[in-house]
Design an enzyme around this catalytic site. Structure first.
Site, short mmCIF file in Angstrom:
data_model
loop_
_atom_site.label_atom_id
_atom_site.label_comp_id
_atom_site.label_asym_id
_atom_site.label_seq_id
_atom_site.Cartn_x
_atom_site.Cartn_y
_atom_site.Cartn_z
N SER A 50 0.04 3.25 -1.95
CA SER A 50 0.22 4.18 -3.07
C SER A 50 0.81 5.50 -2.57
CB SER A 50 -1.11 4.43 -3.80
OG SER A 50 -2.12 4.79 -2.88
N GLU A 120 -2.33 -8.02 -0.25
CA GLU A 120 -2.45 -8.33 -1.68
C GLU A 120 -2.25 -9.82 -1.94
OE1 GLU A 120 0.22 -5.87 -3.95
OE2 GLU A 120 -0.64 -4.01 -3.17
N GLU A 187 -8.24 -4.88 -9.09
CA GLU A 187 -7.52 -3.81 -9.80
C GLU A 187 -7.14 -4.25 -11.21
OE1 GLU A 187 -4.48 -1.91 -7.49
OE2 GLU A 187 -3.81 -0.66 -9.16
O1 KIV Z 1 -2.40 1.54 -2.45
C1 KIV Z 1 -3.52 1.85 -2.91
O2 KIV Z 1 -3.89 3.04 -2.98
C2 KIV Z 1 -4.39 0.79 -3.37
C3 KIV Z 1 -5.61 1.17 -4.13
C4 KIV Z 1 -5.24 1.53 -5.52
C5 KIV Z 1 -6.64 0.11 -4.10
O3 KIV Z 1 -4.11 -0.35 -3.15
#
Ligand code: KIV
Length: 269
Positions: A50, A120, A187
């Site tokens: 993220s 993932e 999620e």
């Molecule tokens: O990339 C991220 O921050 C995540 C979280 C939202 C679990 O995968």
């Protein structure tokens, strides 16, 4: 002699699930906020891909590269004394082959000194990859439901609502557990689906937009701090308004520089 804070271990994470203690997980991308969240006593710090959205301003996590995750992971490591550190494996760093997944995940552990990686998906190929990683000695956090690296195929929406989705997700979670994953992020799932998954596995589930029944929760740090102005999904609770505080501070600084108030004698050599 002070022993310093005790390091959170995988064993401790497993114990918390067994004993019904909630796990607190938050993202961080740099040493400054790593120190802050570690001092606040979170259990796990996730260097999420993220970073692509919230730090670099992309509209997805897809452009994030392995070297960039390593750069941010190593910075966060330098700020953590207590929490378990997990680094996200970015898009294309682990999907193409098991060998690439092992070499790239191993590189992340060697170069960031993280405790684990996150990948993932829960299809049979990914379960096989998770199994190979854990057999190599690389601890893995899994991630089901909305998986941001598949945003182009899934769309950014709640998953698990179609007929058969809940059963499939429970099966994938069980397979990931058998493959050796030590926890699973869930999620954007309906709360009752996340609850079913949580009671079907003995490893902890960490929810984000997946209701209250998960074994822990994760939030993206700039979101919870109110630093990511425009982002306000239903599940997000903002615990501060740091964007406003920062705007006020910088406006005050600008005003004082322009008016000659800063630097005064107290702030000059
Ligand atoms: O990339 C991220 O921050 C995540 C979280 C939202 C679990 O995968």
């Amino acid at each position: 002699m002070s022993e310093g804070p005790k390091r959170v271990t995988l064993r401790e994470i497993a114990r918390k699930k067994r004993e019904g203690e909630k796990l607190v997980v938050v993202t961080a991308y740099d040493v400054l906020f790593a120190r802050v969240v570690d001092a606040a006593g979170v259990d796990i710090v996730l260097v999420g891909d993220s970073v692509g959205n919230v730090v670099a301003g992309f509209d997805s996590t897809l452009p994030v590269k392995l070297d960039q995750m390593i750069y941010h992971g190593a910075a966060v490591r330098r700020g953590i004394k207590h929490a378990l550190l997990v680094v996200d494996m970015p898009f294309l760093s682990y999907q193409a082959s098991v060998e690439r997944a092992i070499l790239n995940s191993g590189r992340v552990l060697q170069e960031t000194l993280a405790d684990a990686v996150k990948v993932e998906g829960g299809n049979p190929e990914m379960v096989n990859t998770v199994s190979a990683l854990t057999r190599t000695g690389i601890p893995v956090m899994a991630h089901l439901g909305f998986t941001p690296q598949s945003v182009r195929t899934l769309g950014m929406r709640i998953q698990g609502r179609e007929h058969g989705d809940a059963d499939r997700l429970v099966d994938e979670a069980k397979a990931l557990e058998s493959a050796g994953a030590f926890s699973i992020v869930l999620e954007l799932l309906p709360a009752e689906v996340a609850e079913r998954i949580t009671s079907a596995v003995t490893i902890p589930t960490i929810g984000i937009g997946a209701g209250p029944h998960c074994d822990g929760q994760v939030l993206v740090l700039p979101d919870l701090l109110g630093l990511n102005d425009g982002f306000a999904p239903k599940f997000l609770k903002k615990y501060a308004n740091i964007a406003e505080t920062a705007r006020e501070a910088v406006s005050k600084y600008a005003e004082e520089v322009r008016s000659g108030v800063y630097p005064d004698a107290d702030h000059s050599n």
